[in-house]
Structures are given as structure tokens and as C-alpha cells.
Design a protein around this motif. Structure first.
Motif, mmCIF file in Angstrom:
data_model
loop_
_atom_site.group_PDB
_atom_site.id
_atom_site.type_symbol
_atom_site.label_atom_id
_atom_site.label_comp_id
_atom_site.label_asym_id
_atom_site.label_seq_id
_atom_site.Cartn_x
_atom_site.Cartn_y
_atom_site.Cartn_z
ATOM 1 N N ALA A 159 47.615 30.354 -1.507
ATOM 2 C CA ALA A 159 47.707 31.065 -0.236
ATOM 3 C C ALA A 159 46.633 32.144 -0.138
ATOM 4 O O ALA A 159 46.044 32.360 0.936
ATOM 5 C CB ALA A 159 49.090 31.685 -0.089
ATOM 6 N N THR A 211 51.619 33.174 5.272
ATOM 7 C CA THR A 211 50.661 32.113 4.957
ATOM 8 C C THR A 211 50.526 31.143 6.124
ATOM 9 O O THR A 211 49.416 30.761 6.517
ATOM 10 C CB THR A 211 51.096 31.356 3.696
ATOM 11 O OG1 THR A 211 51.100 32.253 2.579
ATOM 12 C CG2 THR A 211 50.152 30.201 3.391
ATOM 13 N N TRP A 225 52.788 38.876 -2.949
ATOM 14 C CA TRP A 225 51.935 38.607 -1.804
ATOM 15 C C TRP A 225 51.638 39.868 -1.002
ATOM 16 O O TRP A 225 50.512 40.068 -0.524
ATOM 17 C CB TRP A 225 52.605 37.565 -0.908
ATOM 18 C CG TRP A 225 51.957 37.410 0.425
ATOM 19 C CD1 TRP A 225 52.352 37.973 1.607
ATOM 20 C CD2 TRP A 225 50.777 36.665 0.726
ATOM 21 N NE1 TRP A 225 51.502 37.615 2.629
ATOM 22 C CE2 TRP A 225 50.523 36.813 2.112
ATOM 23 C CE3 TRP A 225 49.911 35.877 -0.044
ATOM 24 C CZ2 TRP A 225 49.442 36.203 2.746
ATOM 25 C CZ3 TRP A 225 48.829 35.264 0.593
ATOM 26 C CH2 TRP A 225 48.612 35.428 1.959
#
Length: 525
Positions: A60, A121, A304
Motif C-alpha cells: 500500500a 489505500t 499505516w
């Protein structure tokens, strides 16, 4: 010199190349899933679980940083995550069973973080990602996470927890919704609950901004508060970072830094947590906070949110080094820290029912030249029973016997919010000398009816204890003496309290960025 974001881009290229070279992700079979219930082992399942998340993260991140990157392997990874039985950890099943739900709708820390990563993503990739994959991701994020906040009015357990769980779960869920949904009633309902959870999170801090969970958990919880706050502000114009206490909370790591990237490892904290570069840059700009450069991390993160915000916010130079350290007293947290010279000292009061509590009132640590001399064990391995009130203090790391505190007639400190230590006086002298006097109500009563690791006793006569330590700086002409005195009365909580402060016989399983064991010899935080 390359910026933190540039260094991170290089790490992403390396991680993505390794992900492309692998043949898929590790399996998550039932034989691993059942281990926590069968024998208390968390690592058997969590190790491959986080390997899978790291694989998705690398692919990602490549798509985020390289618009020309192929997405076939990323599509396979996203499809595989949608196949998972649950996005939560087996140890966190409370968050499904308490509401009569199956594990597919277990909204814990890592289900929320998974939803955020997948949602953002899909939003980043747009048409580069196969529409069938994107549609399936949207459906799963909605059903597993977002619908629980938008369509069901029942409160989730963590919505009342004034620590990192509220910020991470609400922040990541809110960011997933902002990435996928347009304005409307469902988004408004979800954001309202996220705002209320953030208020609960902030309520766990005093006006001094101190985090009883330590700097590592400060990073985990406060970072997701900040990430959500900034994204929410772009959508609505409101500014959560202007709330009272936020600036003081932002300054906490800089205030308690011991030198050399070392921080107090009280409770389940770790000695050398890393502060994401994006977070450090943003808080320096928005809140005037400063962070020791040796503690700021621009390497490949495991989250993330840390990765995407470092790319977004840390494309300039390094964060500016703050002013010279000064002795610190955090009155609400009841910590004192002195790291003015190459010798650093810290001690804690508080109470024995803090998040990730250890029975450690009056505990102190000593470091020199960035290395710990008198240390704290930090967290033990996170396993079954570690967060259960009746058994938590059977673990050496959590009990008084694992800390630099006195035994009184062979008795350890008792567990519960009634057992406290407060700083009565804090003075700074020239040459720099600080004296702190504490009073605690932390020890078990005279007559004991429990095992050495337990704390249920009857009232008895008062007990008194004192401890002192002194150090002399290696710097010429600079001498420091530190002394801590405490008095303990024989009080004990009549209730078993969980690590998250809930009055229950079984505490919530975890309040962690660390899933099984802390760093060094331990696993992922």
C-alpha cells in the motif's frame, strides 16, 4: 541531508521489493487462532497476523508513493485480508462477546487500524485498483467496523476507556469513514461518537499532560488522536488540537526524556520508544512541542497512520531540538524527572490502578549517559492472565517485588486506586538539587490472607517506609542528592479492578500498542 520523508520512501522501496518477492502472506489457521483460549499463548496467532499487516503496508505504501507501481500483488493482499475470519486479535474477543456479536464484528484496536489502512489505500489507489477488489474492501470495512458506530447505538467497551484504546479505535475508525463516505447522516453519527470517544481519551490526562502509560503508549494513543483531528479539521473546519490540555500532552515526551533516546519505562512502558517523524513535525509546528532527535523515527513503521502522515508532514528538515532540559515535576501524574546532566533520575507516585498498572508507588530509576543503571523491568509477555485482575500481580513485572520499592514486614503494595503516593514538596536548588517527599497508601495491611502476589487483606496497623538514593554527577562542581520518603497506611480496594480501570473480575484483555511483548527481547508493540 535527506528529509525524514525521503528516507522513509527509500525504506518503502526496499520493503515493497521484499513483499513482491514473497509468495503471498502467512496463513491464519484455526490451530493458531485457538491457542489463546487453549493455553494463553498470543504469539502463535499474532506473529503471522502482523506479518500479514506488514505485507499489506509495504504494498500500500508503494502505491501511495509511486503512481506507476503495479497493484496486482496489492489487490491479492487486500482480497486475502477480506477473507480473514476476524480483523481483531483472539485476546480481544470481549469487544464482540460483550455485545453478542460474532468475531467478524469485533471492533478492537487492530480491526480499526486494519479498516483505516484498507480504506485509505482504496481511496489513494482509485482507478488503479481493480473495481471488484475496491468494492469488496468497502463492503468489509463497512460491515466489520463502520456500521457498528454508525448504525448501532450500543456503546462499545472502549468508548468509556480514558486511555489509548479510545483514541486508536475512534481515530482509525473515523479516518476510515472519512476516506470512504460522503457527508450524510451515517457519517455524522459516526463522527459524533468518535468525537465523544476523543473527549474520553483526553479526560484520562491531567493538566500537566502526563501519560501514565508511558511514552510508547503516548505515541500509540495520541498519534491517532492527532491524525484524526487533522483530517476532521480538513472536512469540518474544527480544530481538536486547540482543546485544553492538548499542548501539554504534546510536550510530554520532551519533558521526561532521560537522554540518548531513553525514557522512563514505568508500568508496561518501554525504555526506547520511537516517535514517528510526521507526528513530531506536526506537533512541533502546531503545539510548540520539541522532541529529542535521537528518539524520532523515520524508518519503516508498522502502522499505516504513522507511515502516511510522515510522508505528508515530514518532507522538510529534522524537527528542531528543544531547549536544554530542566528538572520536571508533573503534579497530576506525580512523576519527577531530572535529566539536566549526564546523570538522569526519575521517580513516580500516582495510584495503583492506573492504565497498565504496576504496584510500583515510589519506584525510581537512574540512568547515566543514555544507559539505564537502576532500571524498570517494563512489561512482561502479554499472555492470558496478564490483564486479569485476580492474576495480574502474579507476574513479576507487575508486582511490587519487581520494582525498587520497599517490602514492609514481608508485604507488597496492594492493588487499587485507594493506594496512592503524592508529591508533598518539590524543590529545585542551585547548584541543581531536587528533593521530593511522597506520602503513599500503597501497602497491604498487617494481617495477610492472600498469596504474595495478591492484595486482598483486612485493615490493620499503619506501616511506614522510607527509601533514599543519592548520586554525584561526573561533571566537576555539580552534585545532586535526591531523596524520596513515603508512609503507607493499610488500605485496600474491596474490588478487583481491570487494567483499563473497569470494576470487574476480568479486566479488558489489552490496552496496547504492544500486542504480546515489548521490544528488545520481545515482540511487536
Amino acid at each position: 541531508m535527506r528529509s525524514p520523508a525521503e528516507r522513509l520512501r527509500a525504506e518503502i522501496r526496499t520493503a515493497a521489493a521484499a513483499a513482491h518477492a514473497r509468495t503471498g502472506m502467512p496463513d491464519l489457521p484455526f490451530s493458531r487462532y485457538r491457542r489463546f483460549a487453549d493455553d494463553g499463548n498470543r504469539l502463535a496467532y499474532e506473529t503471522p497476523y502482523f506479518e500479514r499487516r506488514a505485507h499489506v503496508l509495504a504494498l500500500a505504501a508503494e502505491a501511495l508513493t509511486d503512481p506507476a507501481a503495479p497493484t496486482d500483488d496489492l489487490a491479492d493482499a487486500l482480497w486475502s485480508v477480506c477473507d480473514e475470519y476476524t480483523w481483531a486479535l483472539p485476546a480481544h474477543d470481549l469487544h464482540a462477546t460483550a455485545l453478542g456479536r460474532g468475531m467478524e464484528q469485533c471492533l478492537d484496536l487492530f480491526a480499526a487500524l486494519t479498516a483505516q489502512m484498507l480504506a485509505e489505500t482504496v481511496a489513494v489507489c482509485g482507478d488503479r485498483l481493480d473495481a471488484r477488489v475496491a468494492t469488496r474492501v468497502r463492503e468489509h470495512v463497512d460491515r466489520r467496523v463502520l456500521s457498528l458506530l454508525a448504525d448501532d447505538e450500543r456503546l462499545l467497551p472502549w468508548e468509556g476507556w480514558a486511555h489509548n484504546w479510545a483514541a486508536v479505535c475512534a481515530g482509525a475508525s473515523g479516518l476510515a469513514a472519512l476516506a470512504l463516505w460522503q457527508r450524510g447522516p451515517r457519517l455524522d453519527r459516526l463522527l459524533g461518537r468518535c468525537r465523544r470517544a476523543m473527549e474520553t481519551f483526553l479526560s484520562g490526562y491531567g493538566d500537566d499532560g502526563g501519560c501514565a502509560e508511558g511514552v510508547g503508549y503516548w505515541v500509540f494513543g495520541f498519534s491517532h488522536f492527532v491524525y484524526f483531528a487533522e483530517e476532521l479539521g480538513q472536512h469540518t473546519g474544527e480544530d481538536l488540537l486547540s482543546r485544553p490540555k492538548v499542548a501539554a500532552i504534546a510536550r510530554f515526551p520532551g519533558a521526561v526524556h532521560l537522554g540518548g533516546g531513553l525514557f522512563p519505562a514505568f508500568s508496561d512502558a518501554e525504555e526506547r520508544p520511537r516517535i514517528p517523524a510526521g507526528l513530531a513535525h506536526l506537533l512541533t509546528e502546531r503545539c510548540g512541542a520539541h522532541f529529542p532527535p535521537e528518539a524520532v523515527d523515520s524508518g519503516m513503521p508498522r502502522d499505516w497512520g504513522d507511515l502516511s502522515r510522515t510522508l505528508r508532514w515530514a518532507d522538510g528538515g529534522e524537527p528542531l531540538r528543544g531547549p536544554a532540559p530542566a528538572p520536571v515535576h508533573l503534579p497530576d501524574l506525580a512523576w519527577v524527572v531530572d535529566a539536566v546532566s549526564d546523570v538522569a533520575f526519575a521517580a513516580k507516585g500516582g495510584h495503583n490502578d492506573e492504565p497498565h498498572n504496576h504496584n510500583d508507588l515510589g519506584h525510581f530509576i537512574l540512568a547515566a549517559h543514555g544507559e539505564m543503571l537502576l532500571t524498570d523491568l517494563g512489561a512482561g509477555e502479554y499472555q492470558k492472565g496478564y490483564f486479569d485482575a485476580p492474576t495480574r500481580y502474579d507476574f513479576l513485572h507487575n508486582a511490587s517485588r519487581g520494582h525498587s520499592v520497599p517490602y514492609i514486614d514481608g508485604r507488597e503494595q496492594a492493588y487499587g486506586a485507594r493506594h496512592t503516593a503524592t508529591v508533598l514538596r518539590h524543590e529545585v536548588h542551585e547548584p541543581p538539587t531536587r528533593e521530593s517527599t511522597s506520602r503513599s497508601t500503597s501497602h497491604a495491611p498487617t494481617r495477610s490472607t492472600a498469596s504474595p502476589a495478591c492484595t486482598a487483606h483486612s485493615p490493620g496497623a499503619a506501616a511506614h517506609a522510607s527509601c533514599s538514593s543519592s548520586t554525584t554527577s561526573t561533571s566537576p562542581g555539580r552534585c545532586r542528592t535526591r531523596r524520596c520518603s513515603s508512609a503507607a497506611s493499610n488500605l485496600n480496594s474491596p474490588h478487583a479492578m481491570g487494567c483499563c480501570g473497569r470494576r470487574t473480575r476480568r479486566a479488558p484483555p489489552c490496552a496496547c500498542p504492544r500486542t504480546a511483548r515489548p521490544r528488545s527481547s520481545r515482540a511487536r508493540p
